[in-house]
Design an enzyme around this catalytic site. Structure first.
Site: not given
Ligand code: AQP
Length: 360
Positions: A120, A225, A228
């Site tokens: 990040k 992956k 968001k």
């Molecule tokens: N692509 C994914 N596939 C499977 N599981 C996922 N999770 C997130 N993306 C995927 C799971 O969702 C839970 C919450 O994750 P989060 O939204 O708090 O954080 P993150 O993993 O950082 O998700 P994002 O979407 O990538 O968020 P941003 O863009 O804001 O950093 C976790 O259990 C995660 O494993």
């Protein structure tokens, strides 16, 4: 009673989603769909993490809306306030308070080794400002996550691959604090090696690997992956997307330069589509693969888009219904805040007592 002693018959599962945007298909298949099942077998705590969200600059109105949206989505997916504690992270100040204590018991070295920090901060680092463009919150984020977990005597944390290192840090901190601050009359130096303090400050959490949807990849960049904050249009399928939008995103999904599905090997994009369809329909990966071997990618894309659209439609509709009744959402959050606070404060009090703070 310490958090460690607060381990009732059921094991405690704790998980959360950041409120950086609307929730997406990866959050649903990789996290929330599994949470729903844990509710009957575990003591469950699910929350929306707004304090983690501000490690990157957020639009305040949007953050406020995203937080309600996340809670409404949890309810729409089947998280039941009668079975689980549901709350918003910033409603329970003990998270920030314990995080400070943990900050004072961690080192710059261990935080610098976190790969998510490295990734990040690399993304965030503008050539002109260098380190001055990296928010400190990105660096200390794993300590807030450790506090989230350790406050509730959590036994199991459903984690994706990308969060394993952060959970490992939470485990290290729990072990370090337990050994630095044993219960009264328990001197860790004077007892046989390996003896466990029966009143240890923290439960040492374990990872919980979900049965379904471990990792859903971006439809536009299947090596990354689904996320968001992915700026590529069409990369993420949001739980608020209309049927038409979902089907269009799948039709445009990146596959590879071949035209038809091969039995022996599949590119990342094709694997992702098969995995998504299998997770949504409950079929095995091979069963889905066998339906498309020798057929053009278009069939796989269209069918997967339709399957996802019909899985998401009821969630989208119920989420909108919950969002129309804010006073009900506020009631759910109030009950969740009270239940979470009662548990978190017990742990925090014990921590403050053991580190030597004067308690009143
Ligand atoms: N692509 C994914 N596939 C499977 N599981 C996922 N999770 C997130 N993306 C995927 C799971 O969702 C839970 C919450 O994750 P989060 O939204 O708090 O954080 P993150 O993993 O950082 O998700 P994002 O979407 O990538 O968020 P941003 O863009 O804001 O950093 C976790 O259990 C995660 O494993």
């Amino acid at each position: 009673m310490t958090a460690a002693a607060n381990n009732a018959a059921k094991q405690t599962v704790l998980s959360a989603v950041q409120t950086t945007n609307n929730l997406h298909l990866g959050n649903y298949l990789g996290a929330i769909k599994n949470w729903v099942n844990y509710q009957d077998t575990h003591d469950c705590i699910f929350f929306a993490v707004d304090m983690h969200a501000i490690t990157m600059r957020q639009n305040p109105k949007q953050l406020h809306e995203n937080t309600y949206q996340a809670i409404a989505t949890y309810l729409a997916c089947g998280i039941d306030p009668k079975k689980s504690i549901i709350f918003v992270q910033s409603h329970v100040p003990a998270h920030a308070e314990l995080s400070w204590v943990l900050t004072c018991h961690s080192t710059m070295g261990e935080l610098s080794r976190m790969t998510q920090f490295k990734d990040k901060s690399a993304k965030n680092q503008s050539s002109s400002k260098g380190e001055d463009s990296i928010p400190t919150g990105i660096f200390t984020y794993p300590l807030l996550m450790a506090a989230d977990i350790l406050l509730y005597g959590t036994n199991l944390v459903p984690v994706g691959e990308d969060q394993k290192q952060h959970l490992e840090l939470a485990r290290d901190l729990a072990i370090r604090m337990n050994s630095s601050y044993p219960s009264d009359g328990f001197d860790i130096q004077k007892v046989p090696h390996g003896t466990k303090d029966p009143h240890a400050l923290f439960v040492v959490p374990e990872p919980l690997i979900g049965k379904v949807g471990a990792r859903i990849m971006s439809l536009q960049n299947p090596e990354a992956k689904m996320s968001k904050s992915d700026p590529t249009p069409g990369g993420a399928v949001f739980l608020t997307d209309s049927d038409g939008d979902i089907e269009r995103k799948f039709k445009r999904a990146v596959t590879d330069s071949d035209t038809e599905v091969k039995a022996e090997s599949q590119s990342d994009g094709v694997k992702n589509l098969i995995q998504i369809q299998a997770t949504v329909t409950g079929e095995t990966y091979d069963a889905v693969l066998n339906k498309y071997v020798g057929r053009g990618y278009g069939y796989l894309k269209v069918d997967t888009g339709k399957a996802v659209a019909s899985a998401i439609a009821p969630i989208r509709e119920k989420t909108a219904e919950y969002l129309r009744d804010r006073s009900h959402l506020d009631q759910v959050l109030k009950a969740g805040r009270e239940a979470a606070t009662a548990r978190a404060e017990k742990t925090l009090n014990e921590v403050y007592k053991r580190v030597g703070f004067v308690r009143q």
